[in-house]
Design a protein around this motif. Sequence first.
Motif, PDB file in Angstrom:
ATOM      1  N   LEU A  73      62.845  36.335   1.519  1.00  0.00           N
ATOM      2  CA  LEU A  73      64.238  36.618   1.893  1.00  0.00           C
ATOM      3  C   LEU A  73      65.197  35.790   1.049  1.00  0.00           C
ATOM      4  O   LEU A  73      66.246  36.280   0.604  1.00  0.00           O
ATOM      5  CB  LEU A  73      64.465  36.324   3.386  1.00  0.00           C
ATOM      6  CG  LEU A  73      63.684  37.191   4.374  1.00  0.00           C
ATOM      7  CD1 LEU A  73      64.010  36.791   5.805  1.00  0.00           C
ATOM      8  CD2 LEU A  73      63.972  38.674   4.166  1.00  0.00           C
ATOM      9  N   ASP A  74      64.836  34.532   0.817  1.00  0.00           N
ATOM     10  CA  ASP A  74      65.687  33.678  -0.033  1.00  0.00           C
ATOM     11  C   ASP A  74      65.795  34.255  -1.437  1.00  0.00           C
ATOM     12  O   ASP A  74      66.886  34.295  -2.019  1.00  0.00           O
ATOM     13  CB  ASP A  74      65.116  32.254  -0.083  1.00  0.00           C
ATOM     14  CG  ASP A  74      65.436  31.467   1.191  1.00  0.00           C
ATOM     15  OD1 ASP A  74      66.415  31.830   1.871  1.00  0.00           O
ATOM     16  OD2 ASP A  74      64.697  30.511   1.512  1.00  0.00           O
ATOM     17  N   LEU A  85      58.359  45.748   0.352  1.00  0.00           N
ATOM     18  CA  LEU A  85      58.280  44.307   0.074  1.00  0.00           C
ATOM     19  C   LEU A  85      57.838  43.570   1.326  1.00  0.00           C
ATOM     20  O   LEU A  85      57.032  42.668   1.287  1.00  0.00           O
ATOM     21  CB  LEU A  85      59.654  43.778  -0.344  1.00  0.00           C
ATOM     22  CG  LEU A  85      60.183  44.200  -1.706  1.00  0.00           C
ATOM     23  CD1 LEU A  85      61.607  43.679  -1.878  1.00  0.00           C
ATOM     24  CD2 LEU A  85      59.280  43.686  -2.819  1.00  0.00           C
ATOM     25  N   TRP A  86      58.417  43.969   2.428  1.00  0.00           N
ATOM     26  CA  TRP A  86      58.016  43.390   3.711  1.00  0.00           C
ATOM     27  C   TRP A  86      58.469  44.304   4.828  1.00  0.00           C
ATOM     28  O   TRP A  86      59.579  44.847   4.801  1.00  0.00           O
ATOM     29  CB  TRP A  86      58.642  42.003   3.917  1.00  0.00           C
ATOM     30  CG  TRP A  86      58.070  41.278   5.110  1.00  0.00           C
ATOM     31  CD1 TRP A  86      56.798  40.785   5.226  1.00  0.00           C
ATOM     32  CD2 TRP A  86      58.725  40.973   6.355  1.00  0.00           C
ATOM     33  NE1 TRP A  86      56.618  40.200   6.462  1.00  0.00           N
ATOM     34  CE2 TRP A  86      57.783  40.282   7.177  1.00  0.00           C
ATOM     35  CE3 TRP A  86      60.004  41.209   6.852  1.00  0.00           C
ATOM     36  CZ2 TRP A  86      58.092  39.839   8.459  1.00  0.00           C
ATOM     37  CZ3 TRP A  86      60.306  40.762   8.137  1.00  0.00           C
ATOM     38  CH2 TRP A  86      59.360  40.079   8.928  1.00  0.00           C
ATOM     39  N   HIS A  87      57.574  44.511   5.768  1.00  0.00           N
ATOM     40  CA  HIS A  87      57.891  45.225   6.997  1.00  0.00           C
ATOM     41  C   HIS A  87      57.278  44.414   8.134  1.00  0.00           C
ATOM     42  O   HIS A  87      56.110  44.035   8.049  1.00  0.00           O
ATOM     43  CB  HIS A  87      57.312  46.641   6.962  1.00  0.00           C
ATOM     44  CG  HIS A  87      57.629  47.429   8.193  1.00  0.00           C
ATOM     45  ND1 HIS A  87      57.088  47.133   9.420  1.00  0.00           N
ATOM     46  CD2 HIS A  87      58.472  48.480   8.386  1.00  0.00           C
ATOM     47  CE1 HIS A  87      57.575  47.972  10.319  1.00  0.00           C
ATOM     48  NE2 HIS A  87      58.409  48.789   9.729  1.00  0.00           N
ATOM     49  N   GLU A 100      56.583  31.189   6.545  1.00  0.00           N
ATOM     50  CA  GLU A 100      57.303  30.668   5.385  1.00  0.00           C
ATOM     51  C   GLU A 100      57.217  31.608   4.180  1.00  0.00           C
ATOM     52  O   GLU A 100      58.124  31.645   3.355  1.00  0.00           O
ATOM     53  CB  GLU A 100      56.855  29.235   5.044  1.00  0.00           C
ATOM     54  CG  GLU A 100      55.854  29.083   3.926  1.00  0.00           C
ATOM     55  CD  GLU A 100      54.412  29.049   4.435  1.00  0.00           C
ATOM     56  OE1 GLU A 100      54.149  29.572   5.539  1.00  0.00           O
ATOM     57  OE2 GLU A 100      53.545  28.509   3.731  1.00  0.00           O
ATOM     58  N   GLU A 101      56.153  32.430   4.096  1.00  0.00           N
ATOM     59  CA  GLU A 101      56.081  33.405   2.990  1.00  0.00           C
ATOM     60  C   GLU A 101      57.249  34.396   3.065  1.00  0.00           C
ATOM     61  O   GLU A 101      57.819  34.797   2.053  1.00  0.00           O
ATOM     62  CB  GLU A 101      54.767  34.202   3.060  1.00  0.00           C
ATOM     63  CG  GLU A 101      53.498  33.355   3.031  1.00  0.00           C
ATOM     64  CD  GLU A 101      52.293  34.065   3.660  1.00  0.00           C
ATOM     65  OE1 GLU A 101      51.164  33.712   3.297  1.00  0.00           O
ATOM     66  OE2 GLU A 101      52.471  34.965   4.513  1.00  0.00           O
ATOM     67  N   PHE A 151      57.026  35.476  12.895  1.00  0.00           N
ATOM     68  CA  PHE A 151      55.676  36.023  12.962  1.00  0.00           C
ATOM     69  C   PHE A 151      55.785  37.497  12.660  1.00  0.00           C
ATOM     70  O   PHE A 151      56.715  38.138  13.108  1.00  0.00           O
ATOM     71  CB  PHE A 151      55.114  35.872  14.374  1.00  0.00           C
ATOM     72  CG  PHE A 151      54.446  34.568  14.550  1.00  0.00           C
ATOM     73  CD1 PHE A 151      53.090  34.455  14.326  1.00  0.00           C
ATOM     74  CD2 PHE A 151      55.169  33.456  14.912  1.00  0.00           C
ATOM     75  CE1 PHE A 151      52.461  33.230  14.480  1.00  0.00           C
ATOM     76  CE2 PHE A 151      54.553  32.237  15.064  1.00  0.00           C
ATOM     77  CZ  PHE A 151      53.192  32.112  14.846  1.00  0.00           C
ATOM     78  N   ASN A 152      54.838  38.030  11.934  1.00  0.00           N
ATOM     79  CA  ASN A 152      54.892  39.482  11.864  1.00  0.00           C
ATOM     80  C   ASN A 152      53.613  40.057  12.423  1.00  0.00           C
ATOM     81  O   ASN A 152      52.762  39.337  12.937  1.00  0.00           O
ATOM     82  CB  ASN A 152      55.171  39.961  10.443  1.00  0.00           C
ATOM     83  CG  ASN A 152      54.042  39.644   9.551  1.00  0.00           C
ATOM     84  OD1 ASN A 152      53.367  38.663   9.756  1.00  0.00           O
ATOM     85  ND2 ASN A 152      53.805  40.489   8.572  1.00  0.00           N
ATOM     86  N   ARG A 153      53.545  41.365  12.374  1.00  0.00           N
ATOM     87  CA  ARG A 153      52.462  42.096  13.045  1.00  0.00           C
ATOM     88  C   ARG A 153      52.346  41.701  14.520  1.00  0.00           C
ATOM     89  O   ARG A 153      51.279  41.598  15.066  1.00  0.00           O
ATOM     90  CB  ARG A 153      51.150  41.957  12.260  1.00  0.00           C
ATOM     91  CG  ARG A 153      51.208  42.772  10.965  1.00  0.00           C
ATOM     92  CD  ARG A 153      49.993  42.600  10.079  1.00  0.00           C
ATOM     93  NE  ARG A 153      50.031  41.319   9.407  1.00  0.00           N
ATOM     94  CZ  ARG A 153      49.196  40.319   9.649  1.00  0.00           C
ATOM     95  NH1 ARG A 153      48.233  40.448  10.531  1.00  0.00           N
ATOM     96  NH2 ARG A 153      49.313  39.201   8.987  1.00  0.00           N
TER      97      ARG A 153
END
Lengths: 486, 331
Positions: free
Chosen positions: B55-56, B38-40, B49-50, A9-11
């Motif tokens: 990461l993959d 890209l992602w934080h 899953e996104e 989960f983020n945020r």
Amino acid sequence: MSRLLVGPFNRVEGDLEVALDIADGRVSSAQVNATMYRGFEQILQGKEPHDALVYVPRICGICSVSQSVASARALADLGGITMPPNGQHATNVILSNENLADHLTHFYLFFMPDFARPVYAGHAWHAEAVRRFSPDYGEQVRAATAARQRWLTIMGTLGGKWPHTQSIEPGGSTRAIDSAERVRLLAKVREFRSFLERQLFAAPLEAVASLPNEEALWNWHAQDPLAGDLRFFLTLVRDLSLQSLGQGPGRYLSYGAYAQPDGSWALPGGVWRADSARLDVLDAAAITEDATHAWLAEGGKGPLHPLSGITRPEPDKRGAYTWNKAPRLAGEVVETGAIARQLAGGQSLVRDAVAHHGGTVYTRVLARLIELARVVPMVEDWLQGIRPGEAFCVPSSLPEDGRGVGLGEAARGSLGHWIVVQRGRIANYQIVAPTSWNFSPRDAAGTPGALEQALVNASVLDGEKTPISVQHIVRSFDPCMVCTVH
Amino acid sequence: MNVLWLQSGGCGGCSMSLLCADTTDFQGHLRDGGIQLLWHPSLSLASGEEVIELLDALAAGNTLLDVLCVEGSLLRGPNGTGRFHMLAGTGLPMIDWVKRLAARAKHVMAVGSCAAWGGITAGGNNPTDACGLQFEDDQLGGLLGAAFRSGSGLPVINVAGCPTHPSWITDTLMALAANTFNAEDLDPLNRPRSYADQLVHHGCTRNEYYEFKASAEKPSDLGCMMEHMGCKGTQVHADCNIRLWNGEGSCTRGGYACIACTEPGFQEPGHPFHETPKLAGIPIGLPTDMPKAWFVALASLSKSATPKRVKNNAVADHLVVRPAVRKTRLK
Ligand code: SF4
Ligand code: SF4
């Protein structure tokens, strides 16, 4: 029936995984896994008691001051120390600075961006949600980040830095302020008030905080459904039925927030029971932690009160699925957070909304926003209450043996620290964080925790691997996983 | 420049600190500096899953990874399995993800003292066997090993601090994006020199008290905190009192001691944090670059010359004696 493992989960703060059993497009059962363990309670063993004030803020970077305040209170309890009124006011300003920054961060950066997702593209409000809340370009997200940065400059003055200020002591605050500084701080509070009144509420704080009930709220909304971000949120509530999504256990815990020099609380605590609309006095002796489903040793004695609690990893334990213990109040599951503070503190709109809908995505978020409107004027009062030239901190000496309890409220809810000192060293230190309550696993009786209950019945759309309804419910609690398991 | 940000055995505080960067438009500030997140974990839309797909793709080299930022220490326990932190939804220990992604990254950045040295998470008996990316306290090694070099040929860049100052991060990222960051920009502990070539003592508002060894005796006193209150500012590398925090703060301005949070091993000083360890009444930790005999001689001389104003104010939380106003013109 199928099973879905959802994460990361983020945020939310920290790392979270949820295992869902799904039947007929709905969640039939959920297990919540806090996936990371650091072991602060073990690290604190054998330390000089006062050193806790260096370690515990680092449990959590989003509520580090709340950890400091709970720890300082536990040490004050241990040493019989009372801080002077200036210290109390300064501590409240620092704590509210963090708490309100959290509410702002949660709403603008963590919770609302989900409505900008493509899954909602068919809704009339979607383009507006993207314009306001897309994480990279959203206008309101960017404005709120800037307002947050300015607001936290108060922390620079009063706490030296944030997170991980060490200005909070059992005897008060190490940073005295003079009258010129107070004028500057008040100007910064007004700047924040102005952001809230222009962008979030499109109304004066006092007007929002004094909406007496739901009827008044929805009438106010109907006047201009897109003016300000609260009314925009209410528009989404209606359209997506967020008022019935994510039903919690119906019992709410608050320890009371913002201690006043006269011993009272600005937001009094207690245990609110929605079914009987009754506020009970909290019995802190009835707090226990049950480690049946945690990868932690149980000591063979059943649920333990934190003063005799143990924290020892048992990574291969059977039947365990999280690093979080299961806190219980007299054996019961409770929910904690702004919603509990506003219920216990007698806020009439939140009480009315919860009476109609229970603890849900809608009422949790509403309670946080109402708290923003209520507390900013209190911050102005605390600053006015400071007497420059009088003491901010009394020196504290701690006994060689004893115990102390520090209870308080972080943005996410009730936070408790329990310390036992022997021969001048920490013999035991136990922490029960707000998200430990809300994201609790099952206990020995198999009773699920608050989020585990709230997720049951959430809808899962065809092909969804990270169901959007589950994300709304999880984020409505504003969880902090690093606190949960410390 | 593509940046991926991961969090492991820390508190998320370095991210929260980053959000306090001194700008009116945080998201625009990064973009204008050529930085694409890209992602934080706290700032991105992608979840579940996104994220795993991303990461993959990065681990397979299908998406370019310019900078891997890691916040929080690396948890090797229990027994080397890394199970104290499994990356949610993946069934894999975070340390495995970090090793795989570091092997693909042009640069690897340790954000905060946890990721640099192990930090606070490695305190006490270090229950999770926490370490930094390329250090374990002051010993080279850590998770990736002493020999590790990222695609650019640089070792792990240690933006230490607990938390790190927001502009230590943004300045370093922007220099990387502009291709102006080289091996010479790192100090001997691989910290960016842009902040580590200063001492915390530089610019401290208590410098006049320090000169006269007029010392604070209790929390909230105005005096210098070196002699009694555990301040290590004269030895600690960081520009906290020059590049202020949250508008105008620093630890010493907040009324408490510098505990050396940018230095390896700060979490276990071997003495209570708020007390100065002494030998025969003289602090053990003397200012960097200062011989002991000189310190002792200067301290006793300056103490005997301390003006009353400095002496009295040092042990109060507000000015009790104000600087004199001379009636004649200043010469
Ligand atoms: S270095 Fe400090 S602030 Fe950063 S993650 Fe670690 S404990 Fe938190
Ligand atoms: S308080 Fe610390 S940093 Fe400030 S002058 Fe004294 S020794 Fe230097």
